[in-house]
Design a protein around this motif. Sequence first.
Motif, PDB file in Angstrom:
ATOM      1  N   ALA A  77     -16.295  44.058  20.131  1.00  0.00           N
ATOM      2  CA  ALA A  77     -17.089  42.793  20.344  1.00  0.00           C
ATOM      3  C   ALA A  77     -16.534  41.891  21.095  1.00  0.00           C
ATOM      4  N   GLU A  78     -17.577  40.613  22.173  1.00  0.00           N
ATOM      5  CA  GLU A  78     -16.570  40.099  22.791  1.00  0.00           C
ATOM      6  C   GLU A  78     -16.195  39.026  21.909  1.00  0.00           C
ATOM      7  N   LEU A  79     -15.720  38.054  22.795  1.00  0.00           N
ATOM      8  CA  LEU A  79     -15.964  36.863  22.693  1.00  0.00           C
ATOM      9  C   LEU A  79     -16.289  36.220  23.400  1.00  0.00           C
ATOM     10  N   ASP A  80     -17.045  34.867  23.027  1.00  0.00           N
ATOM     11  CA  ASP A  80     -18.294  34.219  23.887  1.00  0.00           C
ATOM     12  C   ASP A  80     -18.208  32.694  23.225  1.00  0.00           C
ATOM     13  N   MET A  81     -18.111  31.817  24.253  1.00  0.00           N
ATOM     14  CA  MET A  81     -18.269  30.381  24.548  1.00  0.00           C
ATOM     15  C   MET A  81     -16.541  29.717  23.641  1.00  0.00           C
ATOM     16  N   PHE A  82     -16.818  28.510  23.117  1.00  0.00           N
ATOM     17  CA  PHE A  82     -15.539  27.977  22.616  1.00  0.00           C
ATOM     18  C   PHE A  82     -16.016  26.085  22.343  1.00  0.00           C
ATOM     19  N   ILE A 142     -21.413  38.341  35.914  1.00  0.00           N
ATOM     20  CA  ILE A 142     -19.864  38.263  37.160  1.00  0.00           C
ATOM     21  C   ILE A 142     -19.228  38.615  36.305  1.00  0.00           C
ATOM     22  N   ALA A 143     -18.494  38.328  35.071  1.00  0.00           N
ATOM     23  CA  ALA A 143     -17.153  38.960  34.197  1.00  0.00           C
ATOM     24  C   ALA A 143     -18.183  39.009  33.671  1.00  0.00           C
ATOM     25  N   PRO A 144     -17.907  40.801  32.703  1.00  0.00           N
ATOM     26  CA  PRO A 144     -18.789  40.829  31.962  1.00  0.00           C
ATOM     27  C   PRO A 144     -17.280  41.781  30.835  1.00  0.00           C
ATOM     28  N   ASP A 154      -9.872  42.668  28.042  1.00  0.00           N
ATOM     29  CA  ASP A 154     -10.102  41.376  27.452  1.00  0.00           C
ATOM     30  C   ASP A 154      -9.365  41.163  26.240  1.00  0.00           C
ATOM     31  N   ASN A 155      -8.991  39.736  26.165  1.00  0.00           N
ATOM     32  CA  ASN A 155      -8.695  39.218  24.262  1.00  0.00           C
ATOM     33  C   ASN A 155      -8.939  37.703  24.602  1.00  0.00           C
ATOM     34  N   VAL A 156      -8.305  37.912  23.419  1.00  0.00           N
ATOM     35  CA  VAL A 156      -8.172  35.757  23.469  1.00  0.00           C
ATOM     36  C   VAL A 156      -7.478  35.220  24.787  1.00  0.00           C
ATOM     37  N   ILE A 157      -6.295  36.175  25.014  1.00  0.00           N
ATOM     38  CA  ILE A 157      -5.637  35.591  26.589  1.00  0.00           C
ATOM     39  C   ILE A 157      -6.755  35.141  27.615  1.00  0.00           C
ATOM     40  N   THR A 158      -7.453  36.270  27.647  1.00  0.00           N
ATOM     41  CA  THR A 158      -8.018  36.164  29.713  1.00  0.00           C
ATOM     42  C   THR A 158      -9.121  35.128  28.864  1.00  0.00           C
ATOM     43  N   HIS A 159      -9.761  35.581  27.740  1.00  0.00           N
ATOM     44  CA  HIS A 159     -10.915  34.079  26.722  1.00  0.00           C
ATOM     45  C   HIS A 159     -10.489  33.299  27.545  1.00  0.00           C
ATOM     46  N   LEU A 160      -8.968  32.527  26.896  1.00  0.00           N
ATOM     47  CA  LEU A 160      -8.351  31.197  27.328  1.00  0.00           C
ATOM     48  C   LEU A 160      -8.671  30.624  28.740  1.00  0.00           C
ATOM     49  N   ALA A 161      -8.710  32.134  29.727  1.00  0.00           N
ATOM     50  CA  ALA A 161      -8.150  31.789  31.064  1.00  0.00           C
ATOM     51  C   ALA A 161      -9.728  31.077  31.591  1.00  0.00           C
ATOM     52  N   LEU A 162     -11.229  31.680  31.081  1.00  0.00           N
ATOM     53  CA  LEU A 162     -12.242  31.367  31.243  1.00  0.00           C
ATOM     54  C   LEU A 162     -12.478  30.069  30.577  1.00  0.00           C
ATOM     55  N   VAL A 163     -12.238  29.715  29.289  1.00  0.00           N
ATOM     56  CA  VAL A 163     -11.928  28.439  28.514  1.00  0.00           C
ATOM     57  C   VAL A 163     -11.947  27.244  29.337  1.00  0.00           C
ATOM     58  N   GLU A 164      -9.817  28.046  30.161  1.00  0.00           N
ATOM     59  CA  GLU A 164      -9.467  26.160  31.030  1.00  0.00           C
ATOM     60  C   GLU A 164     -10.148  26.652  31.978  1.00  0.00           C
ATOM     61  N   ALA A 165     -11.111  26.790  32.898  1.00  0.00           N
ATOM     62  CA  ALA A 165     -11.927  27.202  33.665  1.00  0.00           C
ATOM     63  C   ALA A 165     -12.912  26.015  33.796  1.00  0.00           C
TER      64      ALA A 165
END
Lengths: 366, 111
Positions: free
Chosen positions: A296-301, A339-341, A347-358
């Motif tokens: 399952a995907e990580l969504d939002m923060f 765009i980035a499914p 994908d994992n926590v680290i790749t999600h964190l990149a989205l968070v920082e962006a």
Amino acid sequence: MSTDVTTEESRGLFIEVAGTDLVFRPVSIADRSPTGRQILGYCDVAPREEYIVLQWLSEGDVEEVRSDETVNLDGQTAAKFIVSKADRLYRFFLNDRSLSWPDRSISEAALRILGKIPSAELLYVRREVESDRPIEVGSSLPLADLGVESVYSRLAQWDLNVQGVTVKFDRPDVLVRDALVKAGFNPEQGWIIVLKTRDGKRQVTIDEMVDLRSPGIEKLRLTPREINNGEVPQSRRQFRLLPVDEEGLTARGLRWETFVDGARRWLVLHAMELPPGYAVASTSIAIEIPSSYPTAELDMFYCYPQLSRQDGMTIPQTQVTEAIEGRGFQRWSRHRGAIAPWRPGLDNVITHLALVEAALLREVEV
Amino acid sequence: MKLFQKLISWVRGLFAERPRGVEFIEGDELPVHFATRNLYVAREDGELWSAGLNCPCGCGRRLEVMLLDEVKPRWDLSIDNSGLPSLHPSVWIADGCRSHFWLRHGEIHWC
Ligand SMILES: [Zn+2]
């Protein structure tokens, strides 16, 4: 034939008699003006010289009736007498009435009966030097130790000093939170609260009950809980992330913990430094980890403290507050979209964190 | 922010800032305002309750930390032969200026 001494005038005449238990029973008498000795005779006690008769007067005083002393029973209600084996009397005051008592001590229950004192009131013994001493329920007051004791009653009231403010309560069990509110302190502000008693001190929480009946309770002392002592608390690991996540977070020098709140699993990253442009320099970031992660995907923060821009401009899609362990985290509704499914296995926590920082950078980019 | 504090600390260091002393207050509470830049210590019957000082970053905030054994979080106070105070561990303000420093021998060391 011996009952013939009862005259027409005195027929049906009776007094009420009790021992020191103050349980009264009716006793027939033959005469409206008996002596102390005659009353002992009606009560059928022997040897009479070892007994003492006291009259409980309607005004509340209790007085001795000597053996040759006459009592006039003209009143409408039956006169009350206390008859007890005793060789001396002890005098004391009860709410400023003078009482004599045939025993070395008197029970708290007897004091209440004699003083007609309701249970809502407490009994105290007056003291000169120290503060007046309460007479606990079920206890008794010694009458032979000191001089003439003086007992009084007043409505129950308990005092508590809350950081220099004395507040009064009409019941002895007090919630710390209520005491703070009553003293004018905001209980939500976050306090280190120390309950100070005569015997020592202990830290209490805002939701604890304090029993003001316990002797020597003095004070609730408050200190704002706004300073950490630099000792990093042990981070919780209530569930595991992927090895790549745990290694990645640790390699980045982040302080993080995983815990379950309700049925939801949370990863919280502490003291995350923010790009310039926000009102605060750092925040905690929470990411919900679904139970079927990483399929399952990580969504939002979520951010705590909630973020706002220094220039006062609103940040879109951050209006919802999510309570995580009682703290109001600001939900950033940032979704991966088409765009980035989410790519399970990649994908994992680290790749999600990149989205968070962006996402955090985007809001304050010039 | 941290860099800024370090900078201020360094600039002040150039002017050889006097170390902070200790002022004991009898009782379990500290005054509402600290008149000097010293460390104030509430002491009752020989027992240390808390220590306080004005925030060394200059934000004007009154800081107070607990010294009692029975309380968490708590700090240890030591006073050296020159009468200069040290607090252990560091003092870290959770909000506002978010200052984080050590008080060692009356001097502020920024983290
Ligand atoms: Zn400050």
